[in-house]
Design an enzyme around this catalytic site. Structure first.
Site, short mmCIF file in Angstrom:
data_model
loop_
_atom_site.label_atom_id
_atom_site.label_comp_id
_atom_site.label_asym_id
_atom_site.label_seq_id
_atom_site.Cartn_x
_atom_site.Cartn_y
_atom_site.Cartn_z
N THR A 137 14.51 48.79 -3.28
CA THR A 137 13.34 49.62 -3.62
C THR A 137 12.04 48.90 -3.25
O THR A 137 11.24 49.42 -2.47
CB THR A 137 13.35 49.91 -5.14
OG1 THR A 137 14.57 50.58 -5.46
CG2 THR A 137 12.17 50.78 -5.54
N VAL A 138 11.84 47.72 -3.79
CA VAL A 138 10.56 47.02 -3.56
C VAL A 138 10.48 46.49 -2.13
O VAL A 138 9.46 46.65 -1.45
CB VAL A 138 10.38 45.86 -4.57
CG1 VAL A 138 9.06 45.14 -4.32
CG2 VAL A 138 10.43 46.39 -6.00
N GLU A 181 2.18 38.52 -8.50
CA GLU A 181 1.49 39.71 -9.02
C GLU A 181 2.47 40.87 -9.23
O GLU A 181 2.34 41.63 -10.19
CB GLU A 181 0.39 40.13 -8.05
CG GLU A 181 -0.46 41.31 -8.49
CD GLU A 181 -1.28 40.98 -9.74
OE1 GLU A 181 -2.24 40.23 -9.64
OE2 GLU A 181 -0.94 41.51 -10.82
N GLY A 239 3.88 46.40 -11.99
CA GLY A 239 3.98 47.09 -10.70
C GLY A 239 2.74 46.88 -9.86
O GLY A 239 2.43 45.76 -9.45
N ILE A 295 -0.48 47.25 -10.78
CA ILE A 295 -1.76 46.94 -11.43
C ILE A 295 -2.06 45.44 -11.35
O ILE A 295 -1.17 44.62 -11.54
CB ILE A 295 -1.86 47.49 -12.89
CG1 ILE A 295 -0.96 46.73 -13.86
CG2 ILE A 295 -1.57 48.98 -12.92
CD1 ILE A 295 -1.17 47.14 -15.31
N LYS A 319 7.89 40.05 -19.10
CA LYS A 319 6.50 40.19 -18.62
C LYS A 319 5.54 39.51 -19.59
O LYS A 319 4.56 38.87 -19.17
CB LYS A 319 6.16 41.67 -18.45
CG LYS A 319 6.90 42.28 -17.25
CD LYS A 319 6.88 43.79 -17.25
CE LYS A 319 7.53 44.33 -15.98
NZ LYS A 319 7.85 45.75 -16.06
N GLY A 377 8.06 51.16 -9.18
CA GLY A 377 8.33 51.96 -7.99
C GLY A 377 7.99 51.19 -6.73
O GLY A 377 7.28 50.19 -6.75
P1 NAP Z 1 17.08 46.77 -5.59
O1 NAP Z 1 16.62 48.11 -5.16
O2 NAP Z 1 18.38 46.64 -6.27
O3 NAP Z 1 17.07 45.83 -4.28
C1 NAP Z 1 17.62 44.55 -4.26
C2 NAP Z 1 17.73 44.10 -2.81
O4 NAP Z 1 18.13 42.75 -2.77
C3 NAP Z 1 18.74 44.89 -1.99
O5 NAP Z 1 18.28 45.05 -0.67
C4 NAP Z 1 19.99 43.99 -2.00
O6 NAP Z 1 20.76 44.12 -0.82
C5 NAP Z 1 19.34 42.62 -2.04
N1 NAP Z 1 20.14 41.64 -2.76
C6 NAP Z 1 20.39 41.60 -4.08
N2 NAP Z 1 21.14 40.53 -4.39
C7 NAP Z 1 21.36 39.88 -3.23
C8 NAP Z 1 22.08 38.73 -2.87
N3 NAP Z 1 22.71 38.00 -3.79
N4 NAP Z 1 22.09 38.34 -1.58
C9 NAP Z 1 21.47 39.06 -0.64
N5 NAP Z 1 20.76 40.19 -0.91
C10 NAP Z 1 20.72 40.59 -2.19
O7 NAP Z 1 16.01 46.09 -6.56
P2 NAP Z 1 14.44 46.37 -6.64
O8 NAP Z 1 14.18 47.49 -7.59
O9 NAP Z 1 13.85 46.42 -5.29
O10 NAP Z 1 13.96 45.06 -7.42
C11 NAP Z 1 13.92 43.83 -6.78
C12 NAP Z 1 13.17 42.82 -7.63
O11 NAP Z 1 11.83 43.29 -7.87
C13 NAP Z 1 13.76 42.59 -9.02
O12 NAP Z 1 13.52 41.27 -9.40
C14 NAP Z 1 12.96 43.53 -9.90
O13 NAP Z 1 12.93 43.11 -11.24
C15 NAP Z 1 11.61 43.41 -9.26
N6 NAP Z 1 10.70 44.54 -9.48
C16 NAP Z 1 11.13 45.81 -9.31
C17 NAP Z 1 10.22 46.85 -9.48
C18 NAP Z 1 10.63 48.30 -9.30
O14 NAP Z 1 9.81 49.17 -9.60
N7 NAP Z 1 11.82 48.58 -8.81
C19 NAP Z 1 8.90 46.58 -9.83
C20 NAP Z 1 8.50 45.26 -10.00
C21 NAP Z 1 9.41 44.24 -9.82
P3 NAP Z 1 21.48 45.51 -0.40
O15 NAP Z 1 20.36 46.44 -0.05
O16 NAP Z 1 22.31 45.18 0.78
O17 NAP Z 1 22.24 45.95 -1.60
N1 HSE Z 2 11.84 48.23 -14.28
C1 HSE Z 2 10.46 47.88 -14.32
C2 HSE Z 2 9.71 48.90 -15.11
C3 HSE Z 2 9.91 47.76 -12.93
O1 HSE Z 2 10.26 49.99 -15.34
O2 HSE Z 2 8.59 48.64 -15.53
C4 HSE Z 2 8.48 47.28 -12.89
O3 HSE Z 2 8.36 45.96 -13.35
#
Ligand code: NAP
Ligand code: HSE
Length: 442
Positions: free
Chosen positions: A23-24, A139, A144, A146, A215, A312
């Protein structure tokens, strides 16, 4: 990617290695691609995505992420000499920790959005970054899109932050908003948050309040100079909130929000995250859906509000790429490490929850029979807790049937309210354990 005109000895490009393209990560790739020209101008060198680590290289991804960049071998990112900055958006703890340490020790700056890792092991990672003379920027880990980290680390660095009250989990806020505004069930609202890319890979981390606690650990370091372990943050999630709580809260003039609360009382910190009733007209009550907000209080500044989309792909990518720009600028200027230096934290005492004072919403499910109110009131009275308002839910089915009685208390110590509720759990008329939600007059 757009390149910058050559000038005497100046670096022309900053190479980026991406760990994770979910996603990110896909939002980051999209922003780097769409904004390449403007970003190059702002950095003074082009930002070049060199390698992307994923788990499954065969998965279909956006055209912004060429297949040729994908690898499933971390060393192909971390040991690539073209990579100056590693962007960690893969999540998880141990592997992400090892990769970040590897990058820092190899003299590469790191940008991470991994709040779980930063909350649990941020102290070690920051130390390693400082020792290596590179940056660790985060950040995207809080709120997200902000700019809360930068606000605390830079804008308010001249002030003493005394309080931080906010909505910092987009999934919880989205779910609570959908339950109230659209009558969705908790599970239906969670499924929608997952579809929209707001939830963690394990959504129970959002719903159980742990994500918000992570957080708060990160922000407490910046706001209060406190090294906080997640176990020190009193953490409750939204799983126990039922539609009746939303409706009764609304009847009393409140909305239920999942809050993060940090206060610096000088001798002690107050650190907690849990659902709370907030006055319907307050700023935080009107932060809905995936929006996040943090109300900061500076000793000299007074109140300060940061508000925007809290989860997101694209909002989070805005934060991540803004860190990449800041870190890349420092590399171009030959001053890597500026983002990280000066973040200091020490252990600080945390106030016991029982000693925290507030007003409370208490919902009792009791058999509707004579004398029940007197039992409830006298138990609370014996504990020194005074009732301010009371309502009996209109859906009662008659004598002896279960009915909901909701009370709002005057200010009381939490320990006193809990003592009364413990006493009442075994009352003969009690059908379910009482439900307590704190009231936060934001
Ligand atoms: P996600 O959609 O599950 O994406 C994770 C990505 O990392 C995927 O591309 C996955 O590969 C890869 N990955 C995971 N474990 C791996 C490993 N061991 N070796 C190699 N590649 C690996 O997660 P996300 O929502 O983007 O979140 C990622 C991070 O950002 C997390 O720490 C989350 O807490 C943080 N975050 C998320 C958001 C949000 O709104 N989603 C906001 C702020 C922070 P594949 O694609 O091949 O499965
Ligand atoms: N899962 C987190 C949330 C992503 O819903 O706030 C952003 O940090």
């Amino acid at each position: 990617m757009q390149s910058v005109p050559a000038s005497s000895g100046k670096r022309q490009r900053v190479g980026l290695g991406l760990l994770g393209c979910g996603t990110v990560g896909s939002g980051v790739v999209e922003l780097l691609h769409a904004g390449a020209t403007g970003l190059a101008q702002r950095v003074g060198a082009s930002l070049e995505l060199v390698r992307v680590l994923v788990r499954d290289a065969a998965k279909v991804r956006s055209d912004d992420c060429p297949r040729a960049l994908l690898t499933t071998r971390p060393d192909e990112v971390l040991a690539d000499p073209r990579v100056d900055v590693v962007i960690e958006v893969m999540g998880g703890e141990q592997e992400a920790f090892e990769y970040i340490v590897g990058a820092l020790d190899a003299g590469k700056s790191v940008v991470s959005a991994n709040k779980l890792l930063l909350a649990r092991r941020g102290d070690v990672l920051l130390e390693r970054a400082v020792a290596a003379g590179v940056d660790l920027a985060f950040e995207g880990a809080v709120g997200g899109g902000i700019p809360i980290v930068r606000t605390l680390r830079e804008a308010l660095v001249s002030d003493r932050v005394t309080a931080l009250v906010g909505i910092l989990n987009g999934t919880c806020n989205f779910v609570l908003s959908r339950m109230l505004d659209q009558g969705d069930s908790l599970m239906a609202a969670v499924a929608e948050a997952q579809r929209l890319g707001y939830a963690e890979a394990d959504a129970s981390i959002d719903l159980g309040g742990q994500d918000a606690a992570h957080k708060l650990c990160i922000l407490a370091r910046l706001a209060f100079g406190a090294a906080v372990r997640e176990q020190q943050v009193h953490t409750e999630g939204i799983e126990g909130i039922e539609p009746i709580d939303h409706h009764v809260a609304e009847r009393f003039g409140y909305r239920i929000k999942h809050l993060v609360i940090g206060r610096d009382h000088g001798d002690e910190l107050e650190l907690r995250t849990h659902p709370a009733l907030v006055p319907a007209r307050s700023v935080l009550a009107n932060v809905s859906g995936v929006l996040n907000a943090a109300l900061l209080e500076g000793a000299a500044l007074g109140p300060c509000l940061v508000y925007g989309r809290g989860a997101g792909a694209r909002p989070t990518a805005v934060s991540v790429v803004s860190d990449v720009v800041a870190v890349a600028r420092d590399i171009v200027a030959g001053v890597a490490g500026l983002q990280t230096r000066g973040i200091r934290a020490a252990e600080r005492p945390v106030r016991a929850l029982g000693d925290v004072e507030s007003r409370f919403y208490v919902r009792f499910t009791v058999r509707d029979e004579p004398g029940v109110m007197a039992v409830l009131a006298s138990s609370l009275g014996r504990a020194g807790v005074s009732i301010e308002q009371l309502v009996q839910d209109g859906l009662t089915r008659g004598h002896g049937a279960p009915a909901s009685v909701v009370m709002l208390t005057h200010r009381a110590r939490e320990a006193a309210v809990r003592a009364a509720l413990a006493d009442l759990r075994s009352a003969p008329a009690m059908v379910e354990p009482p439900r307590l939600i704190r009231i936060e007059e934001t």
